[in-house]
Each structure stands twice: as C-alpha cells, then as structure tokens.
Design a protein around this motif. Structure first.
Motif, PDB file in Angstrom:
ATOM      1  N   CYS A   1      38.134  59.629  39.218  1.00  0.00           N
ATOM      2  CA  CYS A   1      38.935  59.695  40.440  1.00  0.00           C
ATOM      3  C   CYS A   1      39.724  60.986  40.423  1.00  0.00           C
TER       4      CYS A   1
ATOM      5  N   SER B   1      41.965  61.905  42.470  1.00  0.00           N
ATOM      6  CA  SER B   1      43.360  61.673  42.857  1.00  0.00           C
ATOM      7  C   SER B   1      44.188  61.250  41.664  1.00  0.00           C
ATOM      8  N   CYS B   2      43.638  60.361  40.856  1.00  0.00           N
ATOM      9  CA  CYS B   2      44.352  59.874  39.671  1.00  0.00           C
ATOM     10  C   CYS B   2      44.090  60.749  38.460  1.00  0.00           C
TER      11      CYS B   2
ATOM     12  N   CYS C   1      38.516  53.389  43.903  1.00  0.00           N
ATOM     13  CA  CYS C   1      39.360  53.504  42.717  1.00  0.00           C
ATOM     14  C   CYS C   1      40.285  52.281  42.684  1.00  0.00           C
TER      15      CYS C   1
ATOM     16  N   CYS D   1      44.188  53.779  43.180  1.00  0.00           N
ATOM     17  CA  CYS D   1      44.651  54.389  44.428  1.00  0.00           C
ATOM     18  C   CYS D   1      43.800  53.948  45.616  1.00  0.00           C
TER      19      CYS D   1
HETATM   20 ZN    ZN Z   1      42.464  56.853  41.919  1.00  0.00          ZN
END
Ligand code: ZN
Length: 169
Positions: free
Chosen positions: A106, A108-109, A156, A159
């Motif tokens: 991911c 974003s994470c 995910c 998120c």
């Molecule tokens: Zn994520």
C-alpha cells in the motif's frame, strides 16, 4: 550488676569524656593524610598539562568539520528523491491479485499488507447473464449465484484504499 548498670547511666556522662581521648589517638593515625600534601602537588602539574592539549585539539575540529558538513548538505537533499525511487521499487512487488486476500504493497501506508477482498458483479457475470438470458431466460439469474464469476476488489485493511482488482474478463 543491675546496680552497676543504673549508676552507669548517670556515670555515663562522666564516663563519656574518657572515651573521646582514646578516640583521638586513632584520628592521630590519620596524619598519614599529611601524605596528601605531596599528592596536592601532583594534581596541579597534571591539570595544567592535561587541560591545555585537549582544548587545542577540539578547537581545531569544529572549524574543519563545519565547512565540509555544510557543503555536503546540498547533495544530501537529492538523497530523499533517491529514497522515493527506492519506495517505488518496493511497490512493484507486482502483486498478482487473485480471488483471495493476498500480500500487497500500500503506497499510502507504505506497508505490505494482506488485502481485504470484496466480490462484486463484473463483466463476467453480466456476460454469462446475457448468454443465459438468450439461451435459457428462466435460469438467467444463475450467473449472479456463482461467486467464482464475480470480480474481486482488493482493499488496504488499514486505509481502505483500493489496491487492485481481480477480473475474469
Ligand atoms: Zn493503506
């Protein structure tokens, strides 16, 4: 004995004085401290000699280290960009999304996570529905009951970002 103890207390006062005198003699043994005076002479020469050299050395370091550090700082700013490239290279773990939860990256994470899957009606289901409707309209709803014809979306778990999909068609 008791009588002697009772009087001992009051007599203790007068008896106290005697002990001190004998105690003094042991203190007199301290005179060895007089040997310290010679040591006192020791520190002064060492302090002056030790302090002088260290001060000179560190003073030379700061000026030398500062200029080189300030110069490399600019090139270091480029490194963050390289780190981003590394992260991008980690992402291409090139996860092949299947019908079941799988390990994926991911962005974003910035973590590798086990995806959460959600099946949804995709092209395969509608295509089969059309085929069934044309051939056997009475059972045209069967494609909606076959989960293996559903597409699967991978999210995910942290998120809830959509990471990928598994499509049959
Ligand atoms: Zn994520």
């Amino acid at each position: 004995m008791e009588k002697s103890q009772d009087p001992y207390a009051p007599q203790g006062m007068p008896s106290y004085p005697p002990p001190p005198p004998p105690a003094y003699p042991p203190q007199q043994a301290y005179p060895p401290q007089q040997a310290y005076p010679p040591q006192q002479g020791y520190p002064p020469p060492n302090y002056s000699s030790n302090v002088a050299p260290p001060y000179g050395a560190p003073q030379a370091y700061p000026p030398l280290s500062n200029p080189p550090n300030s110069a490399p700082m600019h090139p270091l700013e480029i490194r963050p960009v390289q780190q981003n490239i590394i992260i991008a290279s980690v992402a291409p773990v090139q996860t092949i999304y299947g019908p079941i939860p799988t390990l994926a990256y991911c962005s974003s994470c910035n973590l590798n996570v086990t995806t959460r899957t959600e099946a949804y009606v995709g092209c395969m289901v509608w295509l089969m529905f059309l085929v069934f409707y044309l051939l056997m309209p009475c059972i045209s709803c069967i494609p909606f009951c076959v989960m293996s014809w559903y597409d699967v979306a991978h999210y995910c778990p942290k998120c809830s970002r959509r990471l990928g999909t598994f499509v049959l068609v």
